[in-house]
Design a protein around this motif. Structure first.
Motif, mmCIF file in Angstrom:
data_model
loop_
_atom_site.group_PDB
_atom_site.id
_atom_site.type_symbol
_atom_site.label_atom_id
_atom_site.label_comp_id
_atom_site.label_asym_id
_atom_site.label_seq_id
_atom_site.Cartn_x
_atom_site.Cartn_y
_atom_site.Cartn_z
ATOM 1 N N ARG A 25 0.839 -1.210 0.000
ATOM 2 C CA ARG A 25 0.000 0.000 0.000
ATOM 3 C C ARG A 25 0.867 1.251 0.000
ATOM 4 O O ARG A 25 0.544 2.243 -0.668
ATOM 5 C CB ARG A 25 -0.929 -0.013 1.207
ATOM 6 C CG ARG A 25 -1.916 1.150 1.266
ATOM 7 C CD ARG A 25 -2.949 0.908 2.340
ATOM 8 N NE ARG A 25 -3.776 2.081 2.601
ATOM 9 C CZ ARG A 25 -4.775 2.104 3.478
ATOM 10 N NH1 ARG A 25 -5.070 1.019 4.159
ATOM 11 N NH2 ARG A 25 -5.475 3.217 3.674
ATOM 12 N N ILE A 55 -7.149 2.814 -3.016
ATOM 13 C CA ILE A 55 -6.221 1.756 -2.623
ATOM 14 C C ILE A 55 -6.702 1.148 -1.315
ATOM 15 O O ILE A 55 -6.913 1.858 -0.327
ATOM 16 C CB ILE A 55 -4.797 2.305 -2.459
ATOM 17 C CG1 ILE A 55 -4.335 3.016 -3.735
ATOM 18 C CG2 ILE A 55 -3.829 1.183 -2.089
ATOM 19 C CD1 ILE A 55 -3.054 3.810 -3.565
ATOM 20 N N SER A 57 -6.132 -2.125 1.547
ATOM 21 C CA SER A 57 -5.227 -3.187 1.997
ATOM 22 C C SER A 57 -5.985 -4.129 2.910
ATOM 23 O O SER A 57 -7.016 -3.784 3.485
ATOM 24 C CB SER A 57 -4.010 -2.598 2.721
ATOM 25 O OG SER A 57 -4.417 -1.771 3.795
#
Length: 333
Positions: A25, A55, A57
């Motif tokens: 990340r 994004i 994770s």
């Protein structure tokens, strides 16, 4: 990278980027052209090229296909206009120097359909039959066409212009010099030196310790030095399962099961392919054997993220706008 307030609506984000590990990340975040502030730590929002991306994770310390599927489901629920996705991070390389797969640490493997395979095969999902054979139950969806077309365009330009990955990494190190610092105890997001990239014969077990100084030099596979430390890119099948592979015998059994097109092993992709229209990009951080260690992980995460950014540059905004939403695609399947 500049920072600005989040866009007016989550509906303006059309690409989901999934990273399992914090270092994965971090690499993706560092490559954003613009970071968007948000009121949650669950996701990193920003712009990469002409695309607004999110994004995500996995939860810390929780890995595997199920965790990846859960993360993707939550992402699509929070950002319903996401059209396509990328799974970007590290993986174990299956190096066969004598068979055209001279994969080195830091290289990049991209899931690409091969024959009947969509590019990802779940190696630990098979049905045992009475005659001591196994029935294949591992056929997973292919990446979305918009990403496969982008991949073809990138491959066509590469012999003419070369890859942008090295330049993107240089820019990242310039903006974030801390990522370029590397010590023996804390490896940075930089190449770790060819002398630390050692491939051993499958039968040779690691001698112990954090590195391979005690391993038998006679058991090391001799490979030609490359002219450059720039990463090379390989396209083919990625093997995915819920077991961390760190045994050469197990690794080679997976290759025997899947076939010569298998280039990489990892732990998340199989949980996504039938639930999240995406392409898988892996930076090679080890050879999935007993010599496995963490030294190359940050650099491998960076090379994979840089390739992901380069690939998105070949995805036309108009074509993406015309692509069906991921949630609609899944509901109709």
């Amino acid at each position: 990278m500049t920072t600005c307030t989040a866009l007016e609506s989550p509906d303006l984000y059309t690409i989901g980027w999934i990273a399992a590990l914090p270092i994965e990340r971090a690499a993706a975040t560092a490559l954003l052209d613009e970071r968007h502030e948000s009121d949650t730590n669950s996701y990193t929002w920003g712009r990469m090229g002409k695309h607004n991306i999110v994004i995500a994770s996995l939860a810390a310390g929780v890995y595997g296909t199920t965790s990846a599927a859960t993360t993707a489901s939550s992402l699509l629920s929070s950002f319903p206009q996401i059209k396509i996705g990328l799974l970007v991070g590290i993986g174990g390389g299956i190096a066969r120097p004598d068979d055209g797969a001279d994969i080195r640490l830091g290289d990049i493997v991209v899931s690409q359909p091969v024959g009947a395979s969509g590019g990802v095969v779940q190696y630990d999902l098979a049905k045992a039959k009475s005659n001591n054979t196994r029935e294949r139950k591992d056929f997973l969806n292919r990446p979305p066409l918009v990403l496969l077309h982008a991949l073809a365009a990138l491959q066509a330009e590469q012999p003419i212009k070369g890859f942008k990955v090295p330049r993107l990494l240089e820019e990242m190190w310039k903006v974030y010099p801390l990522m370029a610092k590397s010590t023996k105890s804390v490896p940075g997001f930089v190449h770790q030196g060819s002398e630390n990239d050692r491939l051993f014969n499958p039968s040779h077990q690691h001698a112990g310790g954090r590195d391979c100084h005690g391993c038998d030099l006679k058991e090391e596979v001799q490979r030609d030095m490359r002219d450059s430390t720039d990463p090379e890119v390989f396209y083919g099948i990625i093997a995915s399962g819920n077991t961390l592979v760190k045994d050469a015998a197990v690794r080679d059994q997976i290759v025997e099961y899947i076939g010569e097109g298998c280039l990489c092993v990892e732990m998340e992709a199989a949980g996504l392919m039938n639930h999240f229209p995406c392409l898988v990009i892996r930076g090679i951080c080890d050879y999935a054997d007993s010599h496995k260690n963490d030294r190359w992980q940050s650099y491998a995460a960076a090379t994979a993220a840089a390739f992901g950014k380069e690939l998105l540059g070949y995805v036309p905004v108009k074509i993406l706008q015309e692509t069906r939403r991921a949630v609609d695609l899944l509901q109709s399947s």
